[in-house]
Design an enzyme around this catalytic site. Structure first.
Site, mmCIF file in Angstrom:
data_model
loop_
_atom_site.group_PDB
_atom_site.id
_atom_site.type_symbol
_atom_site.label_atom_id
_atom_site.label_comp_id
_atom_site.label_asym_id
_atom_site.label_seq_id
_atom_site.Cartn_x
_atom_site.Cartn_y
_atom_site.Cartn_z
ATOM 1 C CE LYS A 200 -3.410 -2.064 3.173
ATOM 2 N NZ LYS A 200 -4.017 -1.903 4.512
ATOM 3 C CD GLU B 156 8.262 -0.737 -2.910
ATOM 4 O OE1 GLU B 156 7.510 -0.019 -2.232
ATOM 5 O OE2 GLU B 156 8.402 -1.938 -2.714
ATOM 6 C CG ASP C 21 14.105 -1.583 5.523
ATOM 7 O OD1 ASP C 21 14.979 -2.417 5.812
ATOM 8 O OD2 ASP C 21 13.582 -0.841 6.378
#
Ligand code: PRP
Ligand code: 7HP
Length: 175
Positions: free
Chosen positions: A43, A99, A103
């Site tokens: 999301k 995005e 990470d």
């Protein structure tokens, strides 16, 4: 939510300016290529994608994809699975994955592999944030908004257990 924010890391104005710059670079790079298919990764990317897509000056199409990371207790295994696919074929199309954050890099690595197998004309990636010091896999991010340190951030689409996604800035969560 505000009371849990330790400090603002990136302000609304800074985000706006950087998104504008990213949109200008992307528009220039894709100007002679025909429409770019922006694939937002749900999301977290929904706000970034909405702002970026509206600032591009080239023809563009919006798609979404959803993935999930396998978790063992509190830790992520690095394995990723597809939850929702794009609607249309990307074969012979210019594709840009959008995005909110890279990470460990596992999510983007999985998506690049999976989408590349569908033979797009080109495949690149854009992330608003990247935590380079957390990288576990070597993955290229073609357009990066901000490099950030290893702190948990929320806002502008990013969450902490579904909280904080709609904050207009990127904030560091108090621990
Ligand atoms: C976040 C973010 C990226 C992914 C990055 O998604 O939106 O997709 O983690 O992490 P990685 O580089 O370590 O793989 P998350 O799984 O939290 O889901 P969400 O976007 O629905 O919040
Ligand atoms: C995923 C994610 N989501 C929100 N904030 C962070 O700092 C994150 N890292 N990886």
């Amino acid at each position: 939510m505000d009371e849990k924010i330790d400090r603002i890391l990136i302000s609304e104005d800074e985000i706006r300016d950087r998104v504008e710059q990213l949109a200008a670079s992307i528009s220039q790079d894709y100007q002679d290529r025909g429409p770019v298919v922006l694939i937002g990764v749900l999301k977290g990317s929904f706000i970034f994608l909405a702002d970026l897509a509206r600032r591009l000056t080239i023809p563009r199409v919006v798609e979404f994809i959803a993935v999930s990371s396998y978790e063992h207790g509190d830790t992520r295994s690095g394995a990723v699975r597809l939850i929702m696919d794009v609607r249309d074929s990307i074969e012979d199309k210019h594709v840009l994955i959008v995005e909110d954050i890279v990470d460990s890099g596992h999510t983007l690595h999985y998506l690049l592999d999976m989408l590349q197998s569908r033979r797009p004309a080109s495949l690149k990636s854009c992330a608003l944030l990247r935590k380079a010091e957390r990288a576990e896999v070597d993955v290229t991010v073609d357009y990066v908004g901000f490099e950030i340190a290893d702190e948990w951030v929320v806002g502008y689409g990013l969450d902490y257990s579904e909280r904080g996604r709609t904050l207009p800035y990127i904030g560091v969560i108090a621990t």
